[in-house]
Scaffold this motif. Structure first.
Motif, mmCIF file in Angstrom:
data_model
loop_
_atom_site.group_PDB
_atom_site.id
_atom_site.type_symbol
_atom_site.label_atom_id
_atom_site.label_comp_id
_atom_site.label_asym_id
_atom_site.label_seq_id
_atom_site.Cartn_x
_atom_site.Cartn_y
_atom_site.Cartn_z
ATOM 1 N N GLY A 21 -47.585 5.839 17.597
ATOM 2 C CA GLY A 21 -48.386 6.444 16.548
ATOM 3 C C GLY A 21 -48.467 5.541 15.345
ATOM 4 O O GLY A 21 -47.515 4.906 14.931
ATOM 5 N N MET A 22 -49.634 5.489 14.756
ATOM 6 C CA MET A 22 -49.890 4.531 13.697
ATOM 7 C C MET A 22 -49.991 5.234 12.368
ATOM 8 O O MET A 22 -50.735 6.198 12.227
ATOM 9 N N ALA A 23 -49.243 4.777 11.383
ATOM 10 C CA ALA A 23 -49.334 5.350 10.047
ATOM 11 C C ALA A 23 -50.535 4.768 9.347
ATOM 12 O O ALA A 23 -50.665 3.567 9.212
ATOM 13 N N LEU A 24 -51.428 5.608 8.886
ATOM 14 C CA LEU A 24 -52.642 5.154 8.230
ATOM 15 C C LEU A 24 -52.418 5.063 6.737
ATOM 16 O O LEU A 24 -51.584 5.745 6.156
ATOM 17 N N GLU A 30 -57.933 9.645 4.393
ATOM 18 C CA GLU A 30 -58.936 10.509 3.797
ATOM 19 C C GLU A 30 -60.265 10.387 4.508
ATOM 20 O O GLU A 30 -61.028 11.344 4.615
ATOM 21 N N LYS A 31 -60.571 9.194 5.015
ATOM 22 C CA LYS A 31 -61.841 9.005 5.697
ATOM 23 C C LYS A 31 -61.822 9.606 7.098
ATOM 24 O O LYS A 31 -62.811 10.120 7.582
ATOM 25 N N GLN A 32 -60.673 9.496 7.767
ATOM 26 C CA GLN A 32 -60.649 9.813 9.183
ATOM 27 C C GLN A 32 -60.159 11.213 9.479
ATOM 28 O O GLN A 32 -60.387 11.740 10.552
ATOM 29 N N GLY A 33 -59.445 11.815 8.580
ATOM 30 C CA GLY A 33 -58.836 13.091 8.894
ATOM 31 C C GLY A 33 -59.447 14.219 8.115
ATOM 32 O O GLY A 33 -60.220 14.036 7.174
ATOM 33 N N PRO A 34 -59.140 15.440 8.481
ATOM 34 C CA PRO A 34 -59.632 16.592 7.756
ATOM 35 C C PRO A 34 -59.018 16.684 6.382
ATOM 36 O O PRO A 34 -58.045 16.034 6.075
ATOM 37 N N ALA A 35 -59.609 17.528 5.577
ATOM 38 C CA ALA A 35 -59.117 17.686 4.214
ATOM 39 C C ALA A 35 -57.718 18.266 4.228
ATOM 40 O O ALA A 35 -57.291 18.926 5.171
ATOM 41 N N GLU A 36 -57.010 18.020 3.170
ATOM 42 C CA GLU A 36 -55.644 18.519 3.061
ATOM 43 C C GLU A 36 -55.649 20.043 3.099
ATOM 44 O O GLU A 36 -56.486 20.687 2.482
ATOM 45 N N PRO A 37 -54.717 20.646 3.845
ATOM 46 C CA PRO A 37 -54.727 22.092 3.967
ATOM 47 C C PRO A 37 -54.477 22.781 2.639
ATOM 48 O O PRO A 37 -53.874 22.238 1.738
ATOM 49 N N ARG A 38 -54.981 23.999 2.561
ATOM 50 C CA ARG A 38 -54.807 24.778 1.344
ATOM 51 C C ARG A 38 -53.349 25.146 1.160
ATOM 52 O O ARG A 38 -52.594 25.284 2.115
ATOM 53 N N PRO A 166 -51.255 16.897 8.824
ATOM 54 C CA PRO A 166 -52.642 16.452 8.690
ATOM 55 C C PRO A 166 -52.690 14.943 8.458
ATOM 56 O O PRO A 166 -51.739 14.352 7.929
ATOM 57 N N PRO A 167 -53.788 14.299 8.856
ATOM 58 C CA PRO A 167 -53.878 12.838 8.690
ATOM 59 C C PRO A 167 -53.684 12.359 7.265
ATOM 60 O O PRO A 167 -53.226 11.239 7.055
ATOM 61 N N ALA A 168 -54.027 13.177 6.275
ATOM 62 C CA ALA A 168 -53.878 12.750 4.885
ATOM 63 C C ALA A 168 -52.426 12.459 4.527
ATOM 64 O O ALA A 168 -52.154 11.769 3.542
ATOM 65 N N HIS A 169 -51.477 12.983 5.311
ATOM 66 C CA HIS A 169 -50.061 12.803 5.003
ATOM 67 C C HIS A 169 -49.383 11.810 5.947
ATOM 68 O O HIS A 169 -48.152 11.700 5.932
ATOM 69 N N TYR A 170 -50.145 11.095 6.772
ATOM 70 C CA TYR A 170 -49.554 10.190 7.753
ATOM 71 C C TYR A 170 -48.635 9.161 7.103
ATOM 72 O O TYR A 170 -47.504 8.954 7.553
ATOM 73 N N GLN A 171 -49.124 8.493 6.051
ATOM 74 C CA GLN A 171 -48.348 7.415 5.471
ATOM 75 C C GLN A 171 -47.036 7.925 4.872
ATOM 76 O O GLN A 171 -45.984 7.311 5.025
ATOM 77 N N ARG A 172 -47.113 9.084 4.211
ATOM 78 C CA ARG A 172 -45.912 9.620 3.579
ATOM 79 C C ARG A 172 -44.854 10.010 4.606
ATOM 80 O O ARG A 172 -43.688 9.626 4.491
ATOM 81 N N VAL A 173 -45.254 10.748 5.634
ATOM 82 C CA VAL A 173 -44.262 11.192 6.617
ATOM 83 C C VAL A 173 -43.769 10.026 7.465
ATOM 84 O O VAL A 173 -42.625 10.047 7.948
ATOM 85 N N ALA A 239 -61.789 24.228 17.056
ATOM 86 C CA ALA A 239 -63.069 24.435 16.373
ATOM 87 C C ALA A 239 -62.939 24.083 14.906
ATOM 88 O O ALA A 239 -62.019 24.509 14.230
ATOM 89 N N GLY A 240 -63.930 23.299 14.440
ATOM 90 C CA GLY A 240 -63.935 22.902 13.039
ATOM 91 C C GLY A 240 -63.126 21.672 12.738
ATOM 92 O O GLY A 240 -63.158 21.191 11.614
ATOM 93 N N ALA A 241 -62.362 21.131 13.713
ATOM 94 C CA ALA A 241 -61.546 19.950 13.464
ATOM 95 C C ALA A 241 -62.380 18.695 13.605
ATOM 96 O O ALA A 241 -63.374 18.670 14.308
#
Length: 538
Positions: A21-24, A30-38, A166-173, A239-241
């Protein structure tokens, strides 16, 4: 040999060895993944899962007896000869790792990580049971087989974390999971050294302590959640992803507009065919080829040193007093220095298209000198110091190579390229082991092997140095006056497509042609993402 493997530092974006798995980066996510969850229970849920996984990663590294297994095997507990350990037991690790690497890599994705983590835990327990109760060379060879499974299964841990967030948190985790592993490796080495030197704990008792830790980590793995998705085999999108990058690749030509596609069209439109086409397209980038070659050849030499350095230490310092064996301290120091140099590499900002080969040549000649020092010295402290510096110099280039390779590839291609690089390095390492170390080959003693490894790094240095000279002469001959981009020479697939589209017509207003970089022509305005040097964290 198990003891000669001071758990390699994972790369900042992907695991080696093999690599997963690759850390983005933040912009990519932000470009490739869905928006950060509420805000709500969902973020709290995956933060708990990540915290539990990091705790598991820390505990799985708690093997305080690992640094002392070579003196344990050569000592009165097992009483194996140095020739048996060097030429019969240790080579099995390379052969078995080559055999299990690809199957474990595929099973990791197909079984969605958790079963492979359980397999890794069971293999670790098997390793220490064989160490404690095995008595023959065959038992120790079987121990090396199980240890090779644990090495190949490291990809499951580094990939698992990306299925939780979510992808927006890949680098942090990715940073959290890497920090947990490094902290576990460091703590384990320090604990083992303190137990041996201060507590005067015998090596056999230290192995029982390691077995207890590993049994506990296996229990922890039982409670890990099994993800519903993985990168290649289990890719159903809710759906919606947002679709993955692989889904967004352009299908091959010739796809029928209606009806069932024929076999040829089905192959052209398959995920594997699209990945191979995209990979062939990206292999034309010189920096991608350069750093992939570095990954193959230099990681081969690195792991050959790591596998056999504990045996060399026992030759240089053949003491029977266990309190005077400082292998754990050397492993801890090399882990700490490797983490520091990996972190420092993220702040290096140079024109890699011009200086990459020269930097690689400089680091390689330093490594050659350190290997020669280990070969020549009779001082165990100099030998320890040389290994610590050798490992730190290698880890300095790992995050740079990771970024230079990954910055031009989609997420799926990253896993494939790093996997292929690791596999090729394993093949080369196995060939060298068979010729140099195995009793069916030359069967050289460990000191002579280090002389061979010194010449190996020396040949690599000569190749990199002349390649650097050639690049310098080419740039001088071109008389380039325009500045090169400060850090990033490789283009992402999106940037590459934009350049190709721009080549068909005139440049957009405000765009400027950029200089040729090692044969790669770039055109277009520099975006903020391109002009900023990404930070490769340790």
């Amino acid at each position: 040999m198990l003891t000669r493997v001071p758990r390699p530092l994972p790369s900042p974006a992907v695991s080696r060895r093999g690599p997963g798995g690759m850390a983005l980066s933040g912009q990519e996510a932000e470009k490739q993944g869905p928006a950060e969850p509420r805000p709500g229970r969902e973020p709290e849920s995956w933060w708990c899962l990540v915290s539990y996984l990091c705790f598991y990663g820390f505990m799985a590294q708690m093997r305080p007896g690992e640094s002392f297994i070579t003196p344990y095997l050569l000592g009165p507990d097992k009483n194996f000869t140095q020739k048996q350990v060097t030429n019969e037991i240790t080579p099995v690790l390379s052969y078995s790792y080559l055999a299990v690497l690809v199957p474990v890599f595929l099973l990791t994705d197909y079984l969605r990580y958790k079963p492979v983590l359980l397999l890794q835990g069971l293999s670790y327990v098997s390793v220490w049971l064989l160490l404690l109760f095995g008595s023959s060379v065959l038992h120790m060879q079987l121990m090396e087989l199980f240890f090779s499974v644990t090495m190949a299964a490291r990809i499951a841990y580094s990939s698992y974390v990306f299925s939780l967030v979510p992808p927006a948190h890949y680098q942090r985790v990715a940073g959290y999971s890497r920090a947990a592993v490094l902290l576990g490796v460091f703590t384990s080495s320090v604990l083992g050294q303190l137990l041996v030197t201060v507590g005067r704990v015998p090596f056999s008792t230290l192995n029982y302590v390691s077995l207890a830790f590993l049994t506990f980590s296996l229990v922890l793995a039982l409670f890990l959640r099994c993800p519903k998705r993985s990168l290649f085999f289990n890719r159903s999108v809710p759906a919606g992803a947002s679709p993955s990058e692989l889904d967004q690749m352009n299908p091959g030509p010739g796809q029928p507009t209606g009806g069932r596609p024929g076999p040829a069209a089905a192959w052209r439109d398959s995920a594997l065919a699209r990945v191979l086409r995209e990979l062939g397209h990206n292999l034309r980038l010189p920096q991608l080829r350069l750093w992939s070659l570095w990954w193959v050849f230099n990681s081969t030499g690195y792991y050959l040193i790591v596998y056999y350095v504990h045996i060399l230490w026992n030759v240089v310092n053949p003491t029977m007093d266990s309190t005077r064996v400082y292998n754990g301290g050397a492993d801890a120091a090399s882990t700490l220095l490797g983490a520091i140099t990996s972190f420092a590499a993220g702040f290096v900002k140079i024109r890699w298209a011009v200086w990459a080969k020269l930097v690689i040549a400089a680091v390689t000649v330093v490594q050659a000198g350190l290997v020669f020092l280990m070969y020549r010295t009779d001082s165990i402290w100099l030998c320890y110091m040389a290994f610590v510096l050798f490992r730190g110099s290698y880890q300095f280039l790992v995050p740079i190579a990771t970024f230079q390779i990954a910055s031009s590839l989609s997420q799926e291609l990253r896993a494939l390229v790093f996997g292929v690089n690791t596999f090729l390095a394993t093949v080369l390492k196995t060939i060298i082991t068979l010729i140099v170390s195995d009793k069916r080959g030359l069967g050289l003693p460990v000191h002579s092997q280090f002389l061979v490894y010194f010449m190996y790094f020396l040949v690599l240095f000569v190749a990199y140095f002349f390649a650097a000279l050639l690049v310098g002469l080419q740039h001088l001959r071109r008389g380039i006056h325009q500045p090169l981009p400060p850090a990033q020479e490789l283009r992402s697939p999106v940037q590459e497509k934009a350049v190709q589209d721009g080549a068909l017509g005139s440049l957009q207003p405000g765009a400027r042609p950029l200089a040729l970089e090692d044969g790669v022509e770039a055109a277009g305005p520099a975006s903020p993402e391109q002009s900023q040097q990404p930070e490769a964290k340790a």
